[in-house]
Design a protein around this motif. Structure first.
Motif, PDB file in Angstrom:
ATOM      1  N   LEU A   1       0.849  -1.190   0.000  1.00 52.39           N
ATOM      2  CA  LEU A   1       0.000   0.000   0.000  1.00 52.39           C
ATOM      3  C   LEU A   1       0.881   1.236   0.000  1.00 52.39           C
ATOM      4  CD1 LEU A   1      -2.758  -0.975   2.607  1.00 52.39           C
ATOM      5  CD2 LEU A   1      -2.806  -1.217   0.117  1.00 52.39           C
ATOM      6  N   GLY A   2       0.426   2.289  -0.623  1.00 46.05           N
ATOM      7  CA  GLY A   2       1.204   3.523  -0.687  1.00 46.05           C
ATOM      8  C   GLY A   2       1.304   4.205   0.664  1.00 46.05           C
ATOM      9  N   LEU A   3       2.295   5.085   0.806  1.00 47.39           N
ATOM     10  CA  LEU A   3       2.520   5.768   2.073  1.00 47.39           C
ATOM     11  C   LEU A   3       1.302   6.565   2.513  1.00 47.39           C
ATOM     12  CD1 LEU A   3       4.204   6.827   4.423  1.00 47.39           C
ATOM     13  CD2 LEU A   3       5.132   8.578   2.864  1.00 47.39           C
ATOM     14  N   TRP A   4       0.780   7.425   1.617  1.00 52.65           N
ATOM     15  CA  TRP A   4      -0.318   8.283   2.039  1.00 52.65           C
ATOM     16  C   TRP A   4      -1.630   7.528   2.169  1.00 52.65           C
ATOM     17  CZ3 TRP A   4       0.140  12.485   4.603  1.00 52.65           C
ATOM     18  CH2 TRP A   4       1.327  13.209   4.499  1.00 52.65           C
ATOM     19  N   THR A   5      -1.771   6.433   1.437  1.00 46.19           N
ATOM     20  CA  THR A   5      -2.931   5.555   1.665  1.00 46.19           C
ATOM     21  C   THR A   5      -2.884   4.998   3.075  1.00 46.19           C
ATOM     22  OG1 THR A   5      -3.053   4.930  -0.661  1.00 46.19           O
ATOM     23  CG2 THR A   5      -4.087   3.437   0.926  1.00 46.19           C
ATOM     24  N   THR A   6      -1.689   4.609   3.489  1.00 48.86           N
ATOM     25  CA  THR A   6      -1.507   4.063   4.833  1.00 48.86           C
ATOM     26  C   THR A   6      -1.741   5.127   5.901  1.00 48.86           C
ATOM     27  OG1 THR A   6       0.155   2.518   3.968  1.00 48.86           O
ATOM     28  CG2 THR A   6       0.095   2.860   6.353  1.00 48.86           C
ATOM     29  N   ILE A   7      -1.150   6.303   5.717  1.00 48.74           N
ATOM     30  CA  ILE A   7      -1.293   7.377   6.703  1.00 48.74           C
ATOM     31  C   ILE A   7      -2.757   7.792   6.853  1.00 48.74           C
ATOM     32  CG2 ILE A   7      -0.797   9.821   7.153  1.00 48.74           C
ATOM     33  CD1 ILE A   7       1.995   9.374   6.016  1.00 48.74           C
ATOM     34  N   ILE A   8      -3.432   8.004   5.718  1.00 54.11           N
ATOM     35  CA  ILE A   8      -4.837   8.435   5.778  1.00 54.11           C
ATOM     36  C   ILE A   8      -5.728   7.349   6.362  1.00 54.11           C
ATOM     37  CG2 ILE A   8      -6.818   9.170   4.412  1.00 54.11           C
ATOM     38  CD1 ILE A   8      -4.608  11.277   4.727  1.00 54.11           C
ATOM     39  N   SER A   9      -5.495   6.100   5.977  1.00 53.48           N
ATOM     40  CA  SER A   9      -6.308   5.000   6.507  1.00 53.48           C
ATOM     41  C   SER A   9      -6.168   4.903   8.016  1.00 53.48           C
ATOM     42  CB  SER A   9      -5.900   3.679   5.849  1.00 53.48           C
ATOM     43  OG  SER A   9      -6.123   3.716   4.461  1.00 53.48           O
ATOM     44  N   SER A  10      -4.927   4.961   8.497  1.00 51.46           N
ATOM     45  CA  SER A  10      -4.686   4.905   9.933  1.00 51.46           C
ATOM     46  C   SER A  10      -5.340   6.087  10.644  1.00 51.46           C
ATOM     47  CB  SER A  10      -3.177   4.898  10.204  1.00 51.46           C
ATOM     48  OG  SER A  10      -2.894   4.983  11.578  1.00 51.46           O
ATOM     49  N   ALA A  11      -5.234   7.272  10.062  1.00 52.97           N
ATOM     50  CA  ALA A  11      -5.809   8.477  10.668  1.00 52.97           C
ATOM     51  C   ALA A  11      -7.337   8.406  10.716  1.00 52.97           C
ATOM     52  CB  ALA A  11      -5.365   9.710   9.898  1.00 52.97           C
TER      53      ALA A  11
ATOM     54  N   GLY B   1     -16.098  17.002  16.503  1.00 54.41           N
ATOM     55  CA  GLY B   1     -14.877  17.762  16.725  1.00 54.41           C
ATOM     56  C   GLY B   1     -13.681  16.879  17.095  1.00 54.41           C
ATOM     57  N   PRO B   2     -13.815  16.012  18.120  1.00 59.58           N
ATOM     58  CA  PRO B   2     -12.715  15.119  18.470  1.00 59.58           C
ATOM     59  C   PRO B   2     -12.338  14.171  17.337  1.00 59.58           C
ATOM     60  CG  PRO B   2     -14.206  15.325  20.315  1.00 59.58           C
ATOM     61  CD  PRO B   2     -14.870  16.004  19.142  1.00 59.58           C
ATOM     62  N   MET B   3     -13.316  13.765  16.534  1.00 65.27           N
ATOM     63  CA  MET B   3     -12.997  12.917  15.391  1.00 65.27           C
ATOM     64  C   MET B   3     -12.080  13.650  14.420  1.00 65.27           C
ATOM     65  SD  MET B   3     -13.620  12.358  11.915  1.00 65.27           S
ATOM     66  CE  MET B   3     -15.185  13.129  11.515  1.00 65.27           C
ATOM     67  N   ILE B   4     -12.417  14.908  14.122  1.00 65.63           N
ATOM     68  CA  ILE B   4     -11.598  15.702  13.203  1.00 65.63           C
ATOM     69  C   ILE B   4     -10.216  15.944  13.805  1.00 65.63           C
ATOM     70  CG2 ILE B   4     -11.374  17.951  12.076  1.00 65.63           C
ATOM     71  CD1 ILE B   4     -14.474  18.013  11.972  1.00 65.63           C
ATOM     72  N   GLY B   5     -10.175  16.294  15.080  1.00 66.87           N
ATOM     73  CA  GLY B   5      -8.913  16.559  15.738  1.00 66.87           C
ATOM     74  C   GLY B   5      -8.000  15.346  15.755  1.00 66.87           C
ATOM     75  N   ASN B   6      -8.559  14.180  16.062  1.00 66.57           N
ATOM     76  CA  ASN B   6      -7.746  12.961  16.109  1.00 66.57           C
ATOM     77  C   ASN B   6      -7.366  12.482  14.712  1.00 66.57           C
ATOM     78  OD1 ASN B   6      -7.360  11.589  18.958  1.00 66.57           O
ATOM     79  ND2 ASN B   6      -9.340  12.632  18.983  1.00 66.57           N
ATOM     80  N   LEU B   7      -8.204  12.752  13.731  1.00 70.75           N
ATOM     81  CA  LEU B   7      -7.831  12.424  12.357  1.00 70.75           C
ATOM     82  C   LEU B   7      -6.595  13.234  11.947  1.00 70.75           C
ATOM     83  CD1 LEU B   7     -10.241  11.957   9.372  1.00 70.75           C
ATOM     84  CD2 LEU B   7      -8.149  13.268   9.095  1.00 70.75           C
ATOM     85  N   LEU B   8      -6.624  14.534  12.246  1.00 76.57           N
ATOM     86  CA  LEU B   8      -5.471  15.380  11.918  1.00 76.57           C
ATOM     87  C   LEU B   8      -4.230  14.954  12.698  1.00 76.57           C
ATOM     88  CD1 LEU B   8      -7.240  18.873  11.813  1.00 76.57           C
ATOM     89  CD2 LEU B   8      -6.525  17.464   9.876  1.00 76.57           C
ATOM     90  N   MET B   9      -4.432  14.608  13.972  1.00 71.81           N
ATOM     91  CA  MET B   9      -3.314  14.136  14.767  1.00 71.81           C
ATOM     92  C   MET B   9      -2.753  12.841  14.183  1.00 71.81           C
ATOM     93  SD  MET B   9      -3.044  13.398  18.894  1.00 71.81           S
ATOM     94  CE  MET B   9      -3.603  11.688  18.901  1.00 71.81           C
ATOM     95  N   GLY B  10      -3.634  11.989  13.686  1.00 73.47           N
ATOM     96  CA  GLY B  10      -3.204  10.737  13.078  1.00 73.47           C
ATOM     97  C   GLY B  10      -2.357  10.961  11.839  1.00 73.47           C
ATOM     98  N   VAL B  11      -2.696  11.983  11.066  1.00 75.73           N
ATOM     99  CA  VAL B  11      -1.887  12.312   9.884  1.00 75.73           C
ATOM    100  C   VAL B  11      -0.491  12.757  10.309  1.00 75.73           C
ATOM    101  CG1 VAL B  11      -1.650  13.892   7.937  1.00 75.73           C
ATOM    102  CG2 VAL B  11      -3.876  12.873   8.439  1.00 75.73           C
ATOM    103  N   VAL B  12      -0.433  13.636  11.320  1.00 76.01           N
ATOM    104  CA  VAL B  12       0.863  14.115  11.813  1.00 76.01           C
ATOM    105  C   VAL B  12       1.677  12.963  12.401  1.00 76.01           C
ATOM    106  CG1 VAL B  12       2.004  15.600  13.503  1.00 76.01           C
ATOM    107  CG2 VAL B  12       0.011  16.443  12.245  1.00 76.01           C
ATOM    108  N   PHE B  13       1.046  12.162  13.243  1.00 78.97           N
ATOM    109  CA  PHE B  13       1.744  11.036  13.865  1.00 78.97           C
ATOM    110  C   PHE B  13       2.219  10.038  12.812  1.00 78.97           C
ATOM    111  CE2 PHE B  13       0.594  10.763  18.641  1.00 78.97           C
ATOM    112  CZ  PHE B  13       0.862  12.117  18.800  1.00 78.97           C
ATOM    113  N   GLY B  14       1.390   9.789  11.805  1.00 75.42           N
ATOM    114  CA  GLY B  14       1.774   8.855  10.752  1.00 75.42           C
ATOM    115  C   GLY B  14       2.980   9.345   9.974  1.00 75.42           C
ATOM    116  N   TRP B  15       2.997  10.634   9.663  1.00 78.43           N
ATOM    117  CA  TRP B  15       4.136  11.191   8.920  1.00 78.43           C
ATOM    118  C   TRP B  15       5.410  11.161   9.762  1.00 78.43           C
ATOM    119  CZ3 TRP B  15       7.502  15.291   9.563  1.00 78.43           C
ATOM    120  CH2 TRP B  15       8.289  15.598   8.437  1.00 78.43           C
ATOM    121  N   VAL B  16       5.274  11.493  11.052  1.00 75.34           N
ATOM    122  CA  VAL B  16       6.438  11.476  11.949  1.00 75.34           C
ATOM    123  C   VAL B  16       6.974  10.052  12.087  1.00 75.34           C
ATOM    124  CG1 VAL B  16       7.201  11.816  14.342  1.00 75.34           C
ATOM    125  CG2 VAL B  16       5.777  13.539  13.226  1.00 75.34           C
TER     126      VAL B  16
END
Length: 260
Positions: free
Chosen positions: A186-196, A209-224
């Motif tokens: 699977l591609g990197l961003w497919t993986t990051i977005i799916s996990s988020a 609100g918490p869903m959106i916040g944790n989704l964004l946090m998941g993108v950051v955490f996935g990239w890191v």
């Protein structure tokens, strides 16, 4: 020769099928299950009335008798970590990657702590902002983050709960899922977005609100995680976020009206 090629194709197909099954199995026993219940919980809340008028309680008492409440709380934390152990076992058996390969160790305590603390500060400010915006827009319930009794062990138990969430979520959403996604090509961003998306989904019981916040946090955490290849800094950041949220609320939240 043709028979050897066919045998290899069959083996690869079986391996991919096994990997997909293991991902589904682990998620169904843990955070995927939480996501399903969270979606149902949001639907329940939406049909009861405006989200701004409702409260979501975390870390609740499990018994009105101290010994049994302590025992239930401790067992709940211990058993909640079993899916993380299962994921690590399956990952090692099926992919050959162990805890050191995904960075769950103490080989870089200083760098891990520094990165984790930095992420905590950045994500903490973002979390407060998203929560405040969600409350203002009426898409987030009020949060009551610590509802244990007034016992000597309440704060230590809240810290253990923060450890539980940090270890379980980051091991599964990063170390486990990213390893399997790579094996499944699977591609990197497919993986990051799916996990988020999964991360955001199991927070829907608190509102949109918490869903959106944790989704964004998941993108950051996935990239890191992709950049540094270590889960430990993300565990540290997640622990600090939950520890401050849980213990801070228990100590001063009700007194200053947090959650209202």
């Amino acid at each position: 020769m043709i028979e050897n090629v066919n045998a290899e194709q069959i083996e690869q197909k079986a391996t991919r099928k096994t990997l997909r099954f293991e991902v589904v199995l682990v998620l169904a026993l843990s955070l995927g299950q939480s996501a399903v219940y969270s979606i149902l919980s949001l639907a329940d809340k939406l049909t009861r009335g405006p989200l701004r008028e409702q409260t979501t309680s975390l870390n609740n008492q499990l018994s009105n008798r101290e010994f049994f409440d302590f025992s239930y709380q401790l067992l709940d934390i211990i058993f909640a970590l079993v899916p993380a152990l299962l994921a690590l076992y399956l990952m090692k058996r099926s992919t050959g990657r162990g805890i050191h390969e995904i960075g769950i160790d103490l080989r870089r305590p200083g760098k891990d702590a520094l990165l984790g603390a930095g992420l905590f500060l950045a994500m903490g400010l973002g979390t407060l902002g998203v929560y405040a915006a969600g409350r203002a827009l009426g898409i987030t319930t009020a949060l009551s983050a610590a509802n244990l009794g007034d016992y000597w062990w309440s704060v230590p138990m809240l810290l253990l709960s923060a450890v539980r969430h940090a270890v379980l979520e980051e091991v599964l959403m990063l170390g486990f899922l990213f390893t399997y996604a790579k094996k499944l090509n699977l591609g990197l961003w497919t993986t990051i977005i799916s996990s988020a998306v999964i991360r955001g989904s199991y927070h829907l019981y608190q509102g949109l609100g918490p869903m959106i916040g944790n989704l964004l946090m998941g993108v950051v955490f996935g990239w890191v995680y992709h950049k540094y290849g270590r889960v430990m800094p993300l565990v540290i950041a997640h622990f600090l976020l939950d520890a401050i949220g849980f213990v801070g609320y228990a100590l001063i939240g009700p007194a200053i009206g947090i959650g209202s």
